[in-house]
Write an enzyme that holds these catalytic residues in place. Structure first.
Site, mmCIF file in Angstrom:
data_model
loop_
_atom_site.group_PDB
_atom_site.id
_atom_site.type_symbol
_atom_site.label_atom_id
_atom_site.label_comp_id
_atom_site.label_asym_id
_atom_site.label_seq_id
_atom_site.Cartn_x
_atom_site.Cartn_y
_atom_site.Cartn_z
ATOM 1 N N TRP A 156 0.861 -1.089 0.076
ATOM 2 C CA TRP A 156 -0.102 0.017 0.088
ATOM 3 C C TRP A 156 0.933 1.208 0.002
ATOM 4 C CZ3 TRP A 156 -1.076 -4.366 3.231
ATOM 5 C CH2 TRP A 156 -2.158 -5.182 2.940
ATOM 6 N N HIS A 177 -6.842 1.755 2.583
ATOM 7 C CA HIS A 177 -7.947 0.845 2.179
ATOM 8 C C HIS A 177 -8.999 0.870 3.512
ATOM 9 C CE1 HIS A 177 -5.330 -2.508 4.806
ATOM 10 N NE2 HIS A 177 -5.223 -1.231 5.417
ATOM 11 N N ARG A 203 -4.140 5.867 -2.696
ATOM 12 C CA ARG A 203 -2.804 5.474 -2.620
ATOM 13 C C ARG A 203 -1.887 6.327 -3.589
ATOM 14 N NH1 ARG A 203 -4.351 -0.845 -3.095
ATOM 15 N NH2 ARG A 203 -5.684 -0.855 -1.312
ATOM 16 N N GLN A 217 -13.634 1.760 -1.757
ATOM 17 C CA GLN A 217 -13.479 0.178 -1.549
ATOM 18 C C GLN A 217 -14.888 0.064 -0.636
ATOM 19 O OE1 GLN A 217 -10.138 -0.925 0.554
ATOM 20 N NE2 GLN A 217 -9.265 -1.460 -1.249
ATOM 21 N N VAL A 260 -5.210 -11.577 7.121
ATOM 22 C CA VAL A 260 -6.152 -12.906 7.148
ATOM 23 C C VAL A 260 -5.133 -14.217 6.924
ATOM 24 C CG1 VAL A 260 -8.143 -11.590 6.320
ATOM 25 C CG2 VAL A 260 -6.228 -12.379 4.483
ATOM 26 N N ALA A 314 -13.239 -11.577 6.121
ATOM 27 C CA ALA A 314 -13.360 -10.204 5.918
ATOM 28 C C ALA A 314 -13.054 -10.103 4.512
ATOM 29 C CB ALA A 314 -12.439 -9.499 6.710
HETATM 30 C C1 FA5 Z 1 -6.818 -4.539 0.037
HETATM 31 O O1 FA5 Z 1 -6.924 -3.159 0.204
HETATM 32 C C2 FA5 Z 1 -7.317 -5.050 1.444
HETATM 33 N N1 FA5 Z 1 -7.515 -4.263 2.306
HETATM 34 C C3 FA5 Z 1 -8.463 -5.981 0.863
HETATM 35 C C4 FA5 Z 1 -8.845 -7.044 1.978
HETATM 36 C C5 FA5 Z 1 -9.831 -6.818 2.917
HETATM 37 C C6 FA5 Z 1 -8.054 -8.295 2.021
HETATM 38 C C7 FA5 Z 1 -10.252 -7.858 3.844
HETATM 39 C C8 FA5 Z 1 -8.609 -9.419 3.048
HETATM 40 C C9 FA5 Z 1 -9.577 -8.989 3.899
HETATM 41 P P1 FA5 Z 1 -5.978 -4.856 -2.521
HETATM 42 O O2 FA5 Z 1 -5.009 -3.689 -2.225
HETATM 43 O O3 FA5 Z 1 -5.683 -5.873 -3.216
HETATM 44 O O4 FA5 Z 1 -6.508 -5.148 -0.928
HETATM 45 O O5 FA5 Z 1 -7.344 -3.861 -3.019
HETATM 46 C C10 FA5 Z 1 -8.554 -4.510 -2.894
HETATM 47 C C11 FA5 Z 1 -9.464 -4.185 -4.239
HETATM 48 O O6 FA5 Z 1 -9.364 -2.744 -4.509
HETATM 49 C C12 FA5 Z 1 -8.633 -4.814 -5.647
HETATM 50 O O7 FA5 Z 1 -8.996 -6.103 -5.638
HETATM 51 C C13 FA5 Z 1 -8.833 -3.873 -6.563
HETATM 52 O O8 FA5 Z 1 -10.627 -4.298 -7.003
HETATM 53 C C14 FA5 Z 1 -8.999 -2.526 -5.937
HETATM 54 N N2 FA5 Z 1 -8.184 -1.693 -6.130
HETATM 55 C C15 FA5 Z 1 -6.772 -1.764 -5.570
HETATM 56 N N3 FA5 Z 1 -5.932 -0.969 -6.055
HETATM 57 C C16 FA5 Z 1 -6.787 0.011 -6.725
HETATM 58 C C17 FA5 Z 1 -6.276 1.120 -7.665
HETATM 59 N N4 FA5 Z 1 -5.362 1.937 -7.655
HETATM 60 N N5 FA5 Z 1 -7.555 1.638 -8.148
HETATM 61 C C18 FA5 Z 1 -8.794 1.182 -8.308
HETATM 62 N N6 FA5 Z 1 -8.886 -0.037 -7.626
HETATM 63 C C19 FA5 Z 1 -7.960 -0.469 -6.907
#
Ligand code: FA5
Length: 346
Positions: A156, A177, A203, A217, A260, A314
Site C-alpha cells: 500500500w 484501504h 494510494r 472500497q 487474514v 473479511a
Molecule cells: C486491500 O486493500 C485489502 N484491504 C483487501 C482485503 C480486505 C483483503 C479484507 C482481505 C481482507 P487490495 O490492495 O488488493 O487489498 O485492494 C482491494 C481491491 O481494491 C482490489 O481487488 C481492486 O479491486 C481494488 N484496487 C486496488 N488498487 C486499486 C487502484 N489503484 N485503483 C482502483 N482499484 C484498486
C-alpha cells in the site's frame, strides 16, 4: 372678461386633445388649471369688475374651471388605461410555448455502485457503517498485523499527512484501504457482527486503465462462532451472482494479506475479451475485484475475540471496477476526469 374666459376654455380644450402621454398631461394641468392659468387669473381679476359683470364672469369662470377639471380627470384616466394596456401587450406571456428544459442532476456512477453494493449486503443481513478517511498508522497498519518495517507495507503506497498539521502523537495518513474499519467496529461491538464499510481510499500510485490514486472500497466483516471459508465463498458468490448475473464467472485464487489467513483474491471474467485475454485484463482474461480471507488469529485477539471460540471472514472490494465490468468502461480514470459526456451515460 367673458371673452377672455371663453378663449382660455377653447385653448385649453385644443391643447388637451393634443396631449398623448402622462408626462404632457401634467404640463397641461399646470398651464390650464394652475395658479398662473388664464382661468385662475380671470377669477383673481373679478373684484375690479362691476357687480353685474362680476356675477356673470364669476359664474362662467367657475363653470369653465369645473369643466376643465373634469376633462383633465377623464383624459388622465384614459391615458393611464392606455399605458397599462401597452405594458400588458408588450410583456404578455404565451403559456402555450414550450418551457426551458431544466438539466436534472444525477448520482455519480461510483456513488450509484456503492449504494448498490451496500443494498446487496444489507439484504443479506449486513449493517452499513462509515469511518474516517484520515486515519492513524495504528488502525491502517499495526492493528491489522502490519508492524512498522514489515515488508507488506509496500503493498500500500501510502500518502502520509504532514506531522506538523496532524495534531496527533501517532503518525497520520490517508487510509490506503477500508480495512481499519474492521478494528474500529470491533472496538464497539460484540459478536455476532456482520457489517460492510464503504468509503474513499488513497494510494500514492502511478495510474493506469485499472488503477487510480483515489478510489472507493467496500469492506466487509463477519465475526461469530463457527464461521468457515465456505461462508466466505458462499457470501461472495451470491454477491457476484446478484450484481453481475448468473452467466458471469467468478474465480478465487490464493493471495496474501497480513490480516487474514488464509487469504484469497476474487476475480470476474473480463468484459472486454470474455476471458480470452486482452490489454485491459493484461492478457489474463480476469479482472480482480476484491481481496478476502479468514480473519487472522492475531487480529481476532486485537478485536477482543478468542480465536479458539470465534472466527470470521473479511473482504475488501474496489468499487470502480464494478461499473467497469458491468458497462464495459475501459479506463478507470474516466470516472474522475469530470467529462459530462461520460458521466451522463449512467
Ligand atoms: C486491500 O486493500 C485489502 N484491504 C483487501 C482485503 C480486505 C483483503 C479484507 C482481505 C481482507 P487490495 O490492495 O488488493 O487489498 O485492494 C482491494 C481491491 O481494491 C482490489 O481487488 C481492486 O479491486 C481494488 N484496487 C486496488 N488498487 C486499486 C487502484 N489503484 N485503483 C482502483 N482499484 C484498486
Amino acid at each position: 372678461m367673458l371673452r377672455r374666459i371663453e378663449e382660455a376654455k377653447t385653448r385649453a380644450e385644443d391643447d388637451l386633445r393634443a396631449v398623448a402621454d402622462l408626462k404632457k398631461i401634467e404640463a397641461w394641468r399646470i398651464a390650464h388649471l394652475g395658479k398662473k392659468s388664464a382661468v385662475m387669473e380671470a377669477l383673481r381679476g373679478l373684484p375690479a369688475l362691476s357687480l353685474e359683470e362680476r356675477k356673470q364672469a364669476g359664474a362662467r369662470a367657475n363653470e369653465v374651471k369645473t369643466l376643465l377639471e373634469e376633462a383633465y380627470r377623464q383624459k388622465l384616466e384614459s391615458l393611464k388605461e392606455a399605458e397599462l394596456a401597452a405594458a400588458i401587450a408588450s410583456e404578455s406571456l404565451d403559456v402555450t410555448l414550450p418551457g426551458h428544459p431544466f438539466a436534472l442532476g444525477r448520482l455519480h456512477p461510483t456513488t450509484q455502485a456503492v449504494a448498490e453494493v451496500c443494498q446487496v449486503f444489507a439484504a443479506m443481513g449486513f449493517e452499513v457503517v462509515e469511518g474516517p478517511e484520515v486515519e492513524s498508522e495504528y488502525y491502517n497498519f499495526e492493528a491489522l498485523n502490519i508492524p512498522r518495517d514489515h515488508p507488506a507495507r509496500d503493498m500500500w503506497a501510502t500518502l502520509w499527512v504532514d506531522q506538523s498539521i496532524a495534531q496527533s502523537d501517532q503518525r497520520v495518513l490517508l487510509r490506503t484501504h477500508t480495512s481499519p474499519m474492521q478494528i474500529r467496529t470491533m472496538e464497539e461491538r460484540r459478536p455476532p457482527v456482520r457489517a460492510v464499510f464503504p468509503g474513499k481510499v488513497y494510494r500514492y500510485e502511478a495510474t493506469d486503465a485499472t488503477h487510480e490514486w483515489m478510489f472507493h472500497q467496500v469492506e466487509g466483516l463477519a465475526i461469530d462462532t463457527g464461521i468457515t471459508m465456505a461462508d466466505l465463498k458462499g457470501t461472495l458468490y451470491e454477491f457476484a451472482r446478484r450484481l453481475f448475473g448468473a452467466d458471469r464467472k467468478a474465480r478465487f485464487r490464493c493471495d496474501y494479506f497480513p490480516f487474514v489467513e488464509p487469504g484469497v483474491e476474487m476475480a470476474i471474467d473480463c468484459f472486454a475479451c470474455k476471458g480470452a485475454g486482452c490489454r485491459l485484463c493484461k492478457g489474463s482474461g480476469w479482472i480482480e475485484i476484491l481481496g478476502a480471507g479468514m480473519v487472522h488469529p492475531e487480529v481476532l485477539r486485537r478485536m477482543g475475540c478468542d480465536p479458539e471460540t470465534h472466527s470470521g471472514f473479511a473482504f475488501g472490494m474496489g468499487v470502480e471496477r464494478i461499473p467497469m465490468l458491468r458497462y464495459g468502461v475501459e479506463d478507470i480514470r474516466h470516472f474522475y476526469s469530470n467529462d459530462f459526456r461520460f458521466l451522463r451515460k449512467f
